[in-house]
Design a protein around this motif. Structure first.
Motif, PDB file in Angstrom:
ATOM      1  N   PHE A   1      31.848   6.612   0.168  1.00  0.00           N
ATOM      2  CA  PHE A   1      32.055   5.338  -0.937  1.00  0.00           C
ATOM      3  C   PHE A   1      33.228   4.708  -0.973  1.00  0.00           C
ATOM      4  N   GLY A   2      34.407   5.779  -0.834  1.00  0.00           N
ATOM      5  CA  GLY A   2      35.576   5.277  -0.980  1.00  0.00           C
ATOM      6  C   GLY A   2      36.041   5.256  -2.241  1.00  0.00           C
ATOM      7  N   VAL A   3      35.528   5.839  -3.037  1.00  0.00           N
ATOM      8  CA  VAL A   3      35.533   5.946  -4.606  1.00  0.00           C
ATOM      9  C   VAL A   3      36.596   7.112  -4.902  1.00  0.00           C
ATOM     10  N   PRO A   4      37.556   6.947  -5.823  1.00  0.00           N
ATOM     11  CA  PRO A   4      38.638   8.011  -6.058  1.00  0.00           C
ATOM     12  C   PRO A   4      37.941   9.291  -6.372  1.00  0.00           C
ATOM     13  N   MET A   5      38.457  10.294  -6.022  1.00  0.00           N
ATOM     14  CA  MET A   5      37.939  11.637  -6.478  1.00  0.00           C
ATOM     15  C   MET A   5      37.842  12.041  -7.598  1.00  0.00           C
ATOM     16  N   GLU A   6      38.495  11.402  -8.838  1.00  0.00           N
ATOM     17  CA  GLU A   6      38.673  11.371 -10.179  1.00  0.00           C
ATOM     18  C   GLU A   6      37.493  10.682 -10.541  1.00  0.00           C
ATOM     19  N   ASN A   7      36.879   9.773  -9.881  1.00  0.00           N
ATOM     20  CA  ASN A   7      35.777   9.178 -10.378  1.00  0.00           C
ATOM     21  C   ASN A   7      34.576   9.760 -10.061  1.00  0.00           C
ATOM     22  N   VAL A   8      34.478  10.792  -9.641  1.00  0.00           N
ATOM     23  CA  VAL A   8      33.263  11.671  -9.294  1.00  0.00           C
ATOM     24  C   VAL A   8      33.295  12.864  -9.929  1.00  0.00           C
TER      25      VAL A   8
ATOM     26  N   ASP B   1      22.169  -5.948   6.941  1.00  0.00           N
ATOM     27  CA  ASP B   1      23.081  -5.472   8.074  1.00  0.00           C
ATOM     28  C   ASP B   1      24.520  -5.621   8.412  1.00  0.00           C
ATOM     29  N   ASP B   2      25.060  -6.669   7.781  1.00  0.00           N
ATOM     30  CA  ASP B   2      26.355  -7.178   7.867  1.00  0.00           C
ATOM     31  C   ASP B   2      27.293  -6.463   6.583  1.00  0.00           C
ATOM     32  N   ILE B   3      26.512  -5.692   5.819  1.00  0.00           N
ATOM     33  CA  ILE B   3      27.292  -5.100   4.595  1.00  0.00           C
ATOM     34  C   ILE B   3      27.733  -3.787   5.071  1.00  0.00           C
ATOM     35  N   VAL B   4      29.240  -3.753   5.012  1.00  0.00           N
ATOM     36  CA  VAL B   4      29.815  -2.402   4.984  1.00  0.00           C
ATOM     37  C   VAL B   4      30.485  -1.997   3.872  1.00  0.00           C
ATOM     38  N   ILE B   5      30.559  -0.382   3.433  1.00  0.00           N
ATOM     39  CA  ILE B   5      31.100  -0.203   2.176  1.00  0.00           C
ATOM     40  C   ILE B   5      32.442   0.785   2.972  1.00  0.00           C
ATOM     41  N   GLU B   6      33.612   0.068   2.442  1.00  0.00           N
ATOM     42  CA  GLU B   6      34.746   0.594   2.919  1.00  0.00           C
ATOM     43  C   GLU B   6      35.776   0.656   1.896  1.00  0.00           C
ATOM     44  N   GLY B   7      36.338   1.553   1.537  1.00  0.00           N
ATOM     45  CA  GLY B   7      37.659   1.803   0.674  1.00  0.00           C
ATOM     46  C   GLY B   7      37.474   1.192  -0.599  1.00  0.00           C
ATOM     47  N   GLY B   8      36.252   1.689  -1.188  1.00  0.00           N
ATOM     48  CA  GLY B   8      35.777   1.263  -2.628  1.00  0.00           C
ATOM     49  C   GLY B   8      35.472  -0.168  -2.770  1.00  0.00           C
ATOM     50  N   GLU B   9      35.203  -0.800  -1.325  1.00  0.00           N
ATOM     51  CA  GLU B   9      34.762  -2.019  -1.673  1.00  0.00           C
ATOM     52  C   GLU B   9      33.450  -2.154  -0.751  1.00  0.00           C
ATOM     53  N   VAL B  10      32.716  -3.386  -0.991  1.00  0.00           N
ATOM     54  CA  VAL B  10      31.433  -3.539  -0.262  1.00  0.00           C
ATOM     55  C   VAL B  10      31.575  -5.042   0.330  1.00  0.00           C
ATOM     56  N   LYS B  11      31.851  -4.957   1.600  1.00  0.00           N
ATOM     57  CA  LYS B  11      32.078  -6.273   2.158  1.00  0.00           C
ATOM     58  C   LYS B  11      31.029  -6.755   3.181  1.00  0.00           C
ATOM     59  N   VAL B  12      31.320  -8.131   3.390  1.00  0.00           N
ATOM     60  CA  VAL B  12      30.620  -8.780   4.637  1.00  0.00           C
ATOM     61  C   VAL B  12      31.375  -8.729   5.759  1.00  0.00           C
ATOM     62  N   LYS B  13      30.757  -7.726   6.578  1.00  0.00           N
ATOM     63  CA  LYS B  13      31.596  -7.475   8.132  1.00  0.00           C
ATOM     64  C   LYS B  13      32.255  -8.745   8.582  1.00  0.00           C
ATOM     65  N   GLY B  14      33.483  -8.894   8.815  1.00  0.00           N
ATOM     66  CA  GLY B  14      34.235  -9.979   9.549  1.00  0.00           C
ATOM     67  C   GLY B  14      34.267 -11.137   8.599  1.00  0.00           C
TER      68      GLY B  14
END
Lengths: 167, 786, 165
Positions: free
Chosen positions: B520-527, B580-593
């Motif tokens: 999920f791109g969440v920092p370790m200390e937040n888990v 289908d266009d949603i991606v989870i990257e680097g702690g963000e949830v994005k619409v691809k492209g």
């Protein structure tokens, strides 16, 4: 654990035999013996303090004389319960032979076992301790009957002299 | 490298341990706490003819002295073995009764007969000495082979001849025929020495009964608190599950010995009800030696056949397994399905037959200890291969290579289907790292110094994960062997992972957080990882059998799959995009492209405010999963030990130890290497130092660190660790497991090296200087006679 | 009961305790400093090591009353506030611990070892570290990373000593 030994005692066999059956003598000679009370012709109750390795305990137990063939031989067997320290039991076949010079040769064969904490913590030391205890008993016994004999080796040691953690 | 999969992330849990703030069971003190001390048998086998409690009860500060009749009178059930094994004739195993406090008979030195509850620990122990138990001693059956002989003392009436089961695996006739038709048969007798697990934290328990709620709480040193609760509830009838909370806080190592539910925990729970006090028991090391389940203790004969081309034709193994005085929780499966199913090792063996006789003796119960059955199997196969190479006059590495399984999946003749591996690759990596090519020169150099240098191989394979529940059920398991996880995303986006796995040194708080951070791109200390408390985690099967990665983390992945699906739905709804266009990257949830995105914490907040969720979606962001593996996993590797023996003293020094392991995907190499280090050290301990000794009367004479030789820092070398990864196809992360490999693979490597150095195979574990020296004298005298 | 006064981690403490009370018990039960662990009963495992007047001792083998007036440092007193001691940092850095039970004794032994070698002007080689760890048992780590951690901490402690000068 088994051990054997032999002593030449400068006293006639009947005298040695009598001493072997005398609670006062036995009490004086058994290392760490605090009490030895006759409960029948052939049995005693005893309290003995011993330290084996890191385990020091007061054993309460019984001593029985069996296979009596006066004045030649008997089996002295005992078992003691040292509470949480465990238990010890053993038997010694003691044999007396008359020598031509009027002295007596005492020979013995001991088989002994220990259990509980004594076995768990002190097993490495059982053989050496038991040998030492037997030596001290028979040397004291010899000295009692034959004060002229060479003085017993002075091996007063930590066995019961030094303080240590009690069991 | 960050904190994702494959990163050497420093452990999150370390801070509390290095500052002395860990919370172990003995560190817990309840209000109104009393202390328990057990009265234990000094005899290996005896009838209990009376218990005089009066002197103890008269002592000021003694609250109660309780015995087995009271315990059984209150309906506390007998301890059980959780895996049913049948004999070759179809008859069920002969399980003798085991009461937490002995009533009629004691069956090993240390068997508890009573418990003293007092105001202080010192007082409880003193009072325990004042409890006078009368015994009528009975002869003891101590050694497994002698216990099977006619006329041996009977440990349990319902196990005639002390035989618990006589179990077989594989094909007997075909194997006999294969051996009969072999060009060469290696025939060796091997003993797998009895060990004491020795986690550094002794077992402990703090039990509290709350009368107002009719509820029990148990803090205990457990590898599997939920299994403890299940067994305490369903079998020992201490309390129903919903009235019993079991907490395993920080636990100082387990190695298998803290899987089981022991008499002390049961007794403390029951005594807390009896006395209306919190009852604490902390074992000392002496009690650990006496009462923690021991490991190994097998006596075996191995026959390994080869054709003229040095290909293996068949393998027959007959084993006597000592299970001690009672059947512990997994005692039956350890020498059977966890053991004999590995008889094929890394080799193509057309025909295999195994027979295991499990035997009662008057010794402490024997159960799974790091490796659990697999070290015993590996030792036999790898010793036999080394002996075969010597007898056939071929290179031991090449003999192995010639017989390796190279195609997967591979169905062995003993149940298992190996799914993936690269045995030749493991061997190559190990040989390169160990500089096998330079060994001859090193041996010559050592000889010039008067030392005997030897090299030994071990190509181990193990089955881990302990898997599909339906499969283990069909083989007799009383429990399923899945794992559970729950992923809770909080409104602020921080994440709590609830797991049924239990960490007692394995570093789950770090590794488990890594896979979440990675996903999920969440920092370790937040888990944070929550484990070890039956009130927090609903259920779980705990940690053993190298299963926390392959099974425990797979459950987390499954729960994260569900979280991801919901997160994508929320994001798609809020960002007006297709899921289908949603991606989870680097702690963000994005619409691809596009540049449309939500921060991770915004999703959390959206899920809990529920102001703008898709129609019909429930608020909240919390998902659970149960993962049941579809197969075992098969970690495998090649270990090479190089030793020098001093012929004058028999002292062995391990010069170099090389491990090339295939553990599948590795989440945190630092932690995995640490597991190998520790496992190898235990394996070296078994090979060189460790041996539980009972005398012929059943007295335990290795009852402390004065007599039981633990590996210390100068007994072991720095280890060389290599990885050769083939991904495990049966679980989502591709993990095989790493916790036991070292303890499985190391002993035969060390013994093969020593026997190579001294020129005789007549050497048993532990290879103490005395034994090595004696072996050297016998070869010397043989050579002199020739 | 005898009064025992000790300076523990810089603070003076006083308790009336039985003469038979071990220092380990005094620290754990009287002061609730539970970082000092007890892993055996024969003075072999070293989980209970603390510093007594600057020397590493096994607190399970010392009677509290015998050391009244002494200064004790336990694992809880090693860090300066939130700043970890270099030995603690090194154990984390090198993965020198797993279950954590032996760790506190290992760290206290490690600090003492480094101090003694420095005072004597001797090099603390890996071989020397292994010999010095004779009285500390670890079942988890196989010692590899403990030795690395102590070796590294010795260097870090050089820096600390220089910074203090």
């Amino acid at each position: 654990m088994d051990m054997t030994g032999e002593y030449r005692i400068g006293a006639p066999r009947t005298e040695v035999w009598a001493a072997l059956n005398d609670p006062a003598v036995l009490k004086a000679c058994i290392p760490g013996c605090e009490e030895l009370d006759k409960t029948s012709d052939t049995s005693f109750e005893a309290k003995v303090v011993q330290k084996i390795g890191p385990v020091k305990a007061r054993f309460a137990g019984t001593v029985e004389l069996a296979n009596i063939n006066a004045p030649e031989s008997y089996t002295i067997q005992g078992e003691g319960n040292g509470g949480v320290a465990g238990f010890a039991k053993g038997a010694a076949d003691v044999h007396l032979a008359e020598n031509e010079d009027g002295s007596t040769t005492l020979s013995y064969e001991v088989h002994a076992t220990v259990g509980g904490k004594l076995a768990r913590l002190g097993s490495r030391l059982i053989d050496s301790t038991a040998t030492k205890l037997a030596t001290r008993f028979f040397e004291a016994f010899q000295a009692h009957l034959d004060p002229e004999a060479e003085a017993p080796r002075s091996d007063e040691d930590e066995t019961d002299a030094a303080a240590g953690p009690s069991a | 490298m960050g904190t994702g999969i494959g990163a050497r992330v420093k452990r999150k849990e370390d801070r509390r341990f290095i500052t002395g703030k860990g919370k172990y069971t003995d560190d817990i003190r309840m209000e109104n706490q009393a202390y328990a001390a057990f009265v234990r048998s000094p005899h290996a086998h005896a009838k209990v003819t009376g218990i005089d409690k009066s002197a103890a009860l008269a002592m000021e500060g003694v609250i109660d002295v309780l015995d087995g009749h009271q315990l059984t009178g209150d309906g506390i059930g007998n301890l059980i073995c959780g895996w049913a094994i049948s004999s070759r004739d179809g008859s069920p195993m002969n399980m003798g009764a085991w009461s937490a406090l002995a009533t009629e008979k004691v069956r090993y030195v240390g068997d508890a007969v009573a418990v003293v509850i007092a105001e202080s620990q010192a007082l409880a122990r003193q009072a325990a000495e004042m409890v006078e138990v009368s015994y009528e001693e009975l002869p003891a059956a101590v050694f497994a082979d002698k216990a099977l002989q006619p006329g041996a003392p009977q440990v349990h009436d319902n196990a005639p001849g002390n035989l618990i089961f006589d179990w077989v695996i594989g094909e007997e006739e075909a194997t006999e025929a294969a051996l009969a038709g072999s060009a060469h048969v290696v025939d060796i007798d091997l003993t797998n020495n009895r060990l004491s697990p020795n986690p550094m934290e002794p077992r402990a328990a703090v039990a509290t009964y709350d009368e107002a709620e009719d509820h029990y709480t148990l803090y205990t040193t457990s590898q599997n608190p939920h299994v403890a609760r299940l067994v305490l509830s369903a079998f020992y009838q201490v309390a129903p599950e919903h009235k019993l909370r079991v907490i395993a806080p920080d636990v100082g190592g387990g190695f298998g010995s803290k899987i089981y539910i022991y008499p002390e925990e049961i007794t403390c729970l029951w005594a807390s009800m009896r006395t209306q006090r919190s009852v604490k028991w902390t074992g000392d090391r002496s009690e650990a030696f006496m009462t923690d389940a021991h490991g190994r203790d097998h006596i075996s004969n191995v026959k390994l056949g080869f054709d003229a081309d040095h290909r293996i034709t068949g393998l027959k193994i007959e084993t006597i397994a000592n299970l001690g005085a009672y059947m512990s929780l997994f005692s039956s499966v350890t020498p059977t399905y966890l053991h004999a199913t590995l008889y094929s090792g890394q080799y193509v063996i057309p025909h295999i037959f195994g027979n295991v006789k499990a035997v009662y003796t008057n010794t402490v119960p024997v159960d799974a200890y790091r490796g659990a059955g697999r070290p015993e199997a590996c030792y036999m196969i790898e010793r036999a291969m080394e002996v075969a190479a010597r007898q056939l006059g071929v290179d031991p590495a090449e003999l192995r290579r010639k017989n390796f399984i190279n195609e997967f999946p591979y169905q062995t003749p003993v149940i298992l289907t190996y799914d993936a591996g690269d045995f030749g690759g493991n061997l190559d990596k190990a040989m390169k790292a160990a500089d096998v090519a330079g060994f001859a020169a090193r041996k010559a150099e050592a000889a010039a110094r008067g030392k005997l240098r030897g090299m030994g191989y071990s190509c181990y394979i193990e089955a881990c994960g302990i898997a599909p529940s339906a499969a283990v059920g069909s083989l007799g398991s009383g429990v399923g062997l899945w794992e559970s996880a729950e992923v809770r995303v909080n409104p602020v986006g921080t994440i709590e992972i609830l797991t049924g796995s239990h960490s007692h040194g394995q570093g789950h708080e770090t590794t488990f957080a890594q896979i979440v951070s990675d996903r999920f791109g969440v920092p370790m200390e937040n888990v944070s990882i929550v484990h070890g408390d039956t009130d927090k985690v609903q259920f779980g099967m705990g940690t053993y059998g190298s299963r926390s990665g392959a099974v425990g983390m797979s459950a987390i992945v499954k729960a994260m799959d569900k979280i991801e699906a919901k997160v994508k739905k929320i994001a798609a709804h809020q960002l007006e995009a297709s899921e289908d266009d949603i991606v989870i990257e680097g702690g963000e949830v994005k619409v691809k492209g596009t540049d449309r995105k939500l921060a991770w914490h915004e999703i959390g907040l959206a899920a809990y405010t529920a102001h703008n969720l898709p129609p019909d979606m429930e608020p909240g962001l919390k998902e659970g999963a149960f993962y049941d593996p579809s197969n075992f996993t098969f970690p495998a590797g090649c270990y090479i030990a190089e030793v020098e023996v001093d012929p004058d003293t028999g002292v062995t020094e391990i010069i170099q130890f090389t491990a090339a392991d295939d553990f599948g995907t590795i989440i945190n190499p630092m932690i995995v290497e640490g597991q190998v280090h520790g496992g190898v050290a235990q394996g070296i301990g078994q090979a060189l130092l460790e041996q539980v000794v009972y005398d012929e009367d059943g007295q335990l004479i290795t009852g402390s660190y004065m007599d039981y030789a633990m590996p210390r820092a100068d007994d072991v070398p720095f280890y060389t660790i290599e990885h050769n990864t083939t991904v495990c196809p049966s679980n989502p992360l591709g993990i095989k497991g790493c916790g036991e490999a070292g303890a499985i693979g190391a002993p035969p490597a060390v013994i093969n090296a020593i026997t190579d150095a001294i020129g005789t195979d007549a050497l048993s574990m532990p290879a103490t200087p005395q034994k090595v020296w004696m072996a050297l004298q016998s070869t010397a005298s043989l050579q002199a006679a020739e | 009961m005898t009064q025992v006064t000790l300076t523990v981690n810089g603070k003076s403490v006083s308790r009336d305790v039985p003469d038979t009370m071990l220092l380990s018990e005094f620290l754990r039960e009287e002061l609730r400093l539970t970082g000092t662990h007890v892993g055996c009963d024969t003075s072999q495992c070293g989980a209970c090591v603390v510093h007594l007047d600057g020397r590493a001792v096994k607190s399970c083998t010392a009677l509290a009353v015998a050391h009244s007036g002494s200064a004790v440092t336990t694992i809880e007193g090693l860090a300066s506030g939130k700043t970890l001691h270099p030995m603690q940092e090194a154990f984390n850095e090198h993965h020198g611990l797993q279950c954590g039970f032996c760790t506190t004794g290992m760290i206290m032994t490690g600090v003492d070892m480094v101090n003694r070698y420095k005072a004597a002007g001797k090099a603390l080689t890996p071989e020397a570290i292994r010999k010095e760890l004779e009285g500390n048992i670890c079942r988890c780590t196989g010692y590899h990373n403990i030795v690395k951690a102590i070796e590294d901490a010795a260097t870090r402690m050089d820096g600390m000593a220089q910074a203090a000068e």
